[in-house]
Design an enzyme around this catalytic site. Structure first.
Site, short mmCIF file in Angstrom:
data_model
loop_
_atom_site.label_atom_id
_atom_site.label_comp_id
_atom_site.label_asym_id
_atom_site.label_seq_id
_atom_site.Cartn_x
_atom_site.Cartn_y
_atom_site.Cartn_z
N TRP A 33 0.83 -1.21 0.00
CA TRP A 33 0.00 0.00 0.00
C TRP A 33 0.86 1.26 0.00
O TRP A 33 0.53 2.25 -0.66
CB TRP A 33 -0.95 -0.02 1.19
N ASP A 91 -20.15 1.80 0.66
CA ASP A 91 -19.23 0.88 -0.01
C ASP A 91 -17.83 1.21 0.51
O ASP A 91 -17.23 2.22 0.12
CB ASP A 91 -19.33 1.06 -1.52
N VAL A 92 -17.33 0.37 1.39
CA VAL A 92 -16.08 0.64 2.11
C VAL A 92 -14.90 0.15 1.28
O VAL A 92 -14.76 -1.05 1.04
CB VAL A 92 -16.10 -0.06 3.49
N GLY A 111 -14.49 1.01 -1.92
CA GLY A 111 -15.26 0.59 -3.09
C GLY A 111 -14.63 0.83 -4.44
O GLY A 111 -15.28 0.63 -5.47
N ASP A 148 -12.99 5.71 -0.30
CA ASP A 148 -11.71 5.17 -0.76
C ASP A 148 -10.69 6.30 -0.73
O ASP A 148 -11.06 7.46 -0.49
CB ASP A 148 -11.81 4.56 -2.16
N PHE A 172 -10.56 3.22 5.47
CA PHE A 172 -11.46 2.40 6.28
C PHE A 172 -10.89 2.12 7.66
O PHE A 172 -11.49 1.41 8.46
CB PHE A 172 -11.86 1.10 5.58
N HIS A 212 -9.48 -9.92 2.90
CA HIS A 212 -8.40 -10.88 2.58
C HIS A 212 -7.07 -10.19 2.26
O HIS A 212 -6.03 -10.84 2.19
CB HIS A 212 -8.83 -11.83 1.45
N ASP A 213 -7.11 -8.87 2.08
CA ASP A 213 -5.88 -8.10 1.84
C ASP A 213 -5.12 -7.78 3.13
O ASP A 213 -4.06 -7.15 3.05
CB ASP A 213 -6.22 -6.76 1.16
#
Length: 342
Positions: free
Chosen positions: A121, A163-164, A166, A188, A216, A234-235
């Site tokens: 990231w 939409d977290v 999204g 986002d 988030f 899953h990230d």
């Protein structure tokens, strides 16, 4: 199965743009070497292996891309180019971290930072071209499944959705288009949120959809009916997954829902993706009991699990003090699992 020559040859070929350059009449190795400023002898070796693979043909005038090889062209529309570019693509660069797989198996931690000096990231934040390619790949990998996700969930139960993480907003736009009374709010990081606003305008959703730049890990818009997490948990390792779920739980109103859509271990996930999540992010494709344990720490109870598409499940959570959902999402129709792509 263990050979590295073929996957690396394909990545280098795509990075050099060979499939596109060799369409039509093609070119000789000498011509290409001059154009690309590479070793003519080494390029000849690469073209020889690409010929063995059926990606190019050798003709009397040089090499040309085959019908099979055309699948690796930038305009093929299948996302392969974005996956294989190992210099300018987030996905292609990330997969090279697999050379450090032993580190991940030994420590349980991501190998990406060991190879590149910072986590995935942080790399995206530092290099806009990687961020752009990542956003593009996330859109591509979900596009073909959006109709199933829209059709196989009873979105009409909700009036507001957050939409977290999204992305560029393609899924949320499709949901809102199918349900004219529904309003959506996408969260986002700033560059991606800006792209989502363009998506919403293109779908004429400006009055029902908004996109806010944010993380988030920070407080989310409060009191929505549903908080949607698509391919998010899953990230992340358990520590960060707990933080994300905590933000959703604290923001939801008492009857709100947290909707998790992603592969589930032993159900819709594949083992290759398990290793990819570990090596790149330190995450994994969790099993249902693992999701249940994560969520329960934040007062969330698992209501239903639905096989949503060939690759993803829907896990619906409610606040433990809320009544169980009276009309759970319908089960998805059986579908064949499409070829996996990251």
């Amino acid at each position: 199965m263990a050979g590295l020559a073929t996957p690396m040859a394909l990545r280098v070929a795509v990075t050099l743009g060979l499939p596109d350059r060799l369409l039509g009449s093609g070119a000789t190795a000498g011509q290409l070497a001059v154009e690309l400023d590479v070793s003519p002898v080494a390029l000849g070796l690469l073209l020889g292996h690409l010929t063995t693979l059926g990606v190019v043909d050798r003709t009397s005038t040089g090499y040309r891309t085959t019908e099979f090889g055309a699948n690796l062209c930038a305009g093929a529309g299948n996302g392969f180019t974005n996956l294989l570019l190992h210099l300018d693509s987030a996905a292609g660069r990330a997969e090279l971290a697999f050379v450090e797989l032993a580190h991940s198996i030994t420590t349980g931690e991501a190998a990406y930072s060991r190879r590149y000096g910072q986590d995935f990231w942080a790399d995206l934040a530092e290099h806009p071209r990687l961020r752009d390619s990542f956003d593009r790949q996330m859109t591509l990998r979900l596009d073909e499944q959006i109709p199933q996700i829209v059709a196989n969930v009873d979105w009409s139960r909700f009036s507001t959705i957050v939409d977290v993480g999204g992305g560029r907003g393609t899924l949320l736009a499709a949901i809102l288009t199918a349900h004219p009374r529904l309003r959506g709010h996408l969260i986002d990081l700033a560059p991606t949120a800006a792209d989502a606003r363009h998506t919403f305008r293109a779908h004429l959703l400006g009055d029902r959809a908004e996109a806010t730049a944010g993380s988030f890990f920070d407080p989310l818009p409060s009191a929505a009916d549903a908080y949607l997490l698509v391919d998010i948990l899953h990230d992340w390792d358990d520590e960060h997954a707990h933080r994300i779920l905590a933000r959703c739980a604290e923001a939801a109103h008492p009857a709100g829902r947290v909707l998790v859509i992603e592969p589930v271990g032993g159900r819709r996930a594949i083992t290759e993706m398990d290793l990819s999540m570990l090596v790149i992010h330190g995450g994994r494709e969790r099993r249902i009991d693992e999701f249940r344990t994560l969520a329960s720490a934040h007062g969330l109870a698992l209501d239903t699990v639905t096989d949503l598409t060939g690759q993803r499940c829907l896990l619906e959570f409610r606040l433990a003090t809320a009544a169980p959902c009276s009309s759970p999402a319908p089960s998805a129709k059986p579908v064949q699992r499409p070829p996996h792509h990251q």
